[in-house]
Design a protein around this motif. Structure first.
Motif, PDB file in Angstrom:
ATOM      1  N   ASP A   8     -50.049 -61.899  47.888  1.00  0.00           N
ATOM      2  CA  ASP A   8     -48.824 -61.204  47.466  1.00  0.00           C
ATOM      3  C   ASP A   8     -47.690 -61.464  48.455  1.00  0.00           C
ATOM      4  O   ASP A   8     -46.556 -61.744  48.050  1.00  0.00           O
ATOM      5  N   CYS A   9     -47.984 -61.400  49.754  1.00  0.00           N
ATOM      6  CA  CYS A   9     -46.964 -61.645  50.787  1.00  0.00           C
ATOM      7  C   CYS A   9     -46.455 -63.081  50.716  1.00  0.00           C
ATOM      8  O   CYS A   9     -45.246 -63.323  50.792  1.00  0.00           O
ATOM      9  N   TYR A  10     -47.362 -64.039  50.605  1.00  0.00           N
ATOM     10  CA  TYR A  10     -46.956 -65.437  50.486  1.00  0.00           C
ATOM     11  C   TYR A  10     -46.090 -65.656  49.247  1.00  0.00           C
ATOM     12  O   TYR A  10     -45.095 -66.369  49.287  1.00  0.00           O
ATOM     13  N   ALA A  11     -46.479 -65.076  48.124  1.00  0.00           N
ATOM     14  CA  ALA A  11     -45.738 -65.267  46.880  1.00  0.00           C
ATOM     15  C   ALA A  11     -44.326 -64.700  46.983  1.00  0.00           C
ATOM     16  O   ALA A  11     -43.370 -65.318  46.508  1.00  0.00           O
ATOM     17  N   ILE A  12     -44.183 -63.540  47.619  1.00  0.00           N
ATOM     18  CA  ILE A  12     -42.854 -62.954  47.800  1.00  0.00           C
ATOM     19  C   ILE A  12     -41.993 -63.847  48.677  1.00  0.00           C
ATOM     20  O   ILE A  12     -40.837 -64.128  48.367  1.00  0.00           O
ATOM     21  N   PHE A  13     -42.573 -64.331  49.774  1.00  0.00           N
ATOM     22  CA  PHE A  13     -41.824 -65.188  50.678  1.00  0.00           C
ATOM     23  C   PHE A  13     -41.418 -66.490  49.996  1.00  0.00           C
ATOM     24  O   PHE A  13     -40.305 -66.976  50.169  1.00  0.00           O
ATOM     25  N   GLN A  14     -42.303 -67.053  49.196  1.00  0.00           N
ATOM     26  CA  GLN A  14     -42.012 -68.332  48.559  1.00  0.00           C
ATOM     27  C   GLN A  14     -40.947 -68.229  47.466  1.00  0.00           C
ATOM     28  O   GLN A  14     -40.325 -69.223  47.120  1.00  0.00           O
ATOM     29  N   LYS A  15     -40.716 -67.032  46.950  1.00  0.00           N
ATOM     30  CA  LYS A  15     -39.651 -66.876  45.961  1.00  0.00           C
ATOM     31  C   LYS A  15     -38.277 -67.150  46.566  1.00  0.00           C
ATOM     32  O   LYS A  15     -37.355 -67.555  45.871  1.00  0.00           O
ATOM     33  N   PHE A  16     -38.138 -66.918  47.875  1.00  0.00           N
ATOM     34  CA  PHE A  16     -36.858 -67.083  48.553  1.00  0.00           C
ATOM     35  C   PHE A  16     -36.795 -68.370  49.369  1.00  0.00           C
ATOM     36  O   PHE A  16     -35.866 -68.561  50.130  1.00  0.00           O
ATOM     37  N   ASN A  17     -37.776 -69.228  49.209  1.00  0.00           N
ATOM     38  CA  ASN A  17     -37.844 -70.465  49.958  1.00  0.00           C
ATOM     39  C   ASN A  17     -37.756 -71.632  48.969  1.00  0.00           C
ATOM     40  O   ASN A  17     -38.375 -71.610  47.922  1.00  0.00           O
ATOM     41  N   ASP A  18     -36.991 -72.655  49.306  1.00  0.00           N
ATOM     42  CA  ASP A  18     -36.808 -73.783  48.395  1.00  0.00           C
ATOM     43  C   ASP A  18     -37.976 -74.753  48.391  1.00  0.00           C
ATOM     44  O   ASP A  18     -38.023 -75.652  47.572  1.00  0.00           O
ATOM     45  N   GLN A  19     -38.897 -74.595  49.307  1.00  0.00           N
ATOM     46  CA  GLN A  19     -40.025 -75.516  49.380  1.00  0.00           C
ATOM     47  C   GLN A  19     -41.309 -74.739  49.610  1.00  0.00           C
ATOM     48  O   GLN A  19     -41.279 -73.560  49.915  1.00  0.00           O
ATOM     49  N   GLY A  20     -42.429 -75.412  49.444  1.00  0.00           N
ATOM     50  CA  GLY A  20     -43.716 -74.765  49.667  1.00  0.00           C
ATOM     51  C   GLY A  20     -43.959 -74.496  51.140  1.00  0.00           C
ATOM     52  O   GLY A  20     -43.401 -75.157  52.013  1.00  0.00           O
ATOM     53  N   ILE A  21     -44.771 -73.508  51.434  1.00  0.00           N
ATOM     54  CA  ILE A  21     -45.145 -73.198  52.811  1.00  0.00           C
ATOM     55  C   ILE A  21     -46.654 -73.400  52.959  1.00  0.00           C
ATOM     56  O   ILE A  21     -47.374 -73.500  51.978  1.00  0.00           O
ATOM     57  N   SER A  22     -47.110 -73.478  54.176  1.00  0.00           N
ATOM     58  CA  SER A  22     -48.534 -73.651  54.435  1.00  0.00           C
ATOM     59  C   SER A  22     -49.226 -72.298  54.317  1.00  0.00           C
ATOM     60  O   SER A  22     -49.387 -71.570  55.284  1.00  0.00           O
ATOM     61  N   ALA A  23     -49.638 -71.961  53.111  1.00  0.00           N
ATOM     62  CA  ALA A  23     -50.269 -70.675  52.838  1.00  0.00           C
ATOM     63  C   ALA A  23     -51.784 -70.818  52.977  1.00  0.00           C
ATOM     64  O   ALA A  23     -52.392 -71.659  52.333  1.00  0.00           O
ATOM     65  N   ASP A  24     -52.382 -70.015  53.837  1.00  0.00           N
ATOM     66  CA  ASP A  24     -53.822 -70.040  54.080  1.00  0.00           C
ATOM     67  C   ASP A  24     -54.405 -68.659  53.805  1.00  0.00           C
ATOM     68  O   ASP A  24     -53.712 -67.654  53.903  1.00  0.00           O
ATOM     69  N   THR A  25     -55.683 -68.611  53.471  1.00  0.00           N
ATOM     70  CA  THR A  25     -56.395 -67.341  53.365  1.00  0.00           C
ATOM     71  C   THR A  25     -57.512 -67.324  54.391  1.00  0.00           C
ATOM     72  O   THR A  25     -57.931 -68.372  54.890  1.00  0.00           O
ATOM     73  N   TYR A  26     -58.001 -66.151  54.710  1.00  0.00           N
ATOM     74  CA  TYR A  26     -58.996 -65.982  55.762  1.00  0.00           C
ATOM     75  C   TYR A  26     -60.115 -65.062  55.271  1.00  0.00           C
ATOM     76  O   TYR A  26     -59.851 -64.023  54.693  1.00  0.00           O
ATOM     77  N   ASP A  27     -61.355 -65.465  55.529  1.00  0.00           N
ATOM     78  CA  ASP A  27     -62.515 -64.648  55.177  1.00  0.00           C
ATOM     79  C   ASP A  27     -63.425 -64.536  56.393  1.00  0.00           C
ATOM     80  O   ASP A  27     -63.669 -65.523  57.095  1.00  0.00           O
TER      81      ASP A  27
END
Length: 81
Positions: A8-27
């Motif tokens: 959810d945090c990555y998706a919100i941030f990417q709405k305001f960014n013109d390019q993709g970001i390095s989004a990772d998940t952690y388990d």
């Protein structure tokens, strides 16, 4: 952090960014034991629904002193580990 909260945090941030970001998940596999393929697919579909542009790695803590990195298939062979 819960993977869905992180998505959810990555998706919100990417709405305001013109390019993709390095989004990772952690388990933390020391607590859960393993992450099933169906759980990973659910996360990928949820990320797509929320509007994520990119998702690079699913990082796992194994408890053996090192962390494994499972790379999501991005369609290119340039960053395979």
């Amino acid at each position: 952090l819960d993977p869905y909260t992180l998505i959810d945090c990555y998706a919100i941030f990417q709405k305001f960014n013109d390019q993709g970001i390095s989004a990772d998940t952690y388990d933390d596999l020391t607590k859960t034991g393993k992450v099933s393929t169906s759980d990973l697919i659910k996360r990928i579909l949820y990320a797509n629904k929320m509007g994520m542009k990119t998702w690079y790695y699913s990082n796992t803590k194994t408890g053996r002193g090192e962390d494994k990195v499972i790379q999501e298939d991005s369609g290119s062979d340039c960053c395979k580990l």
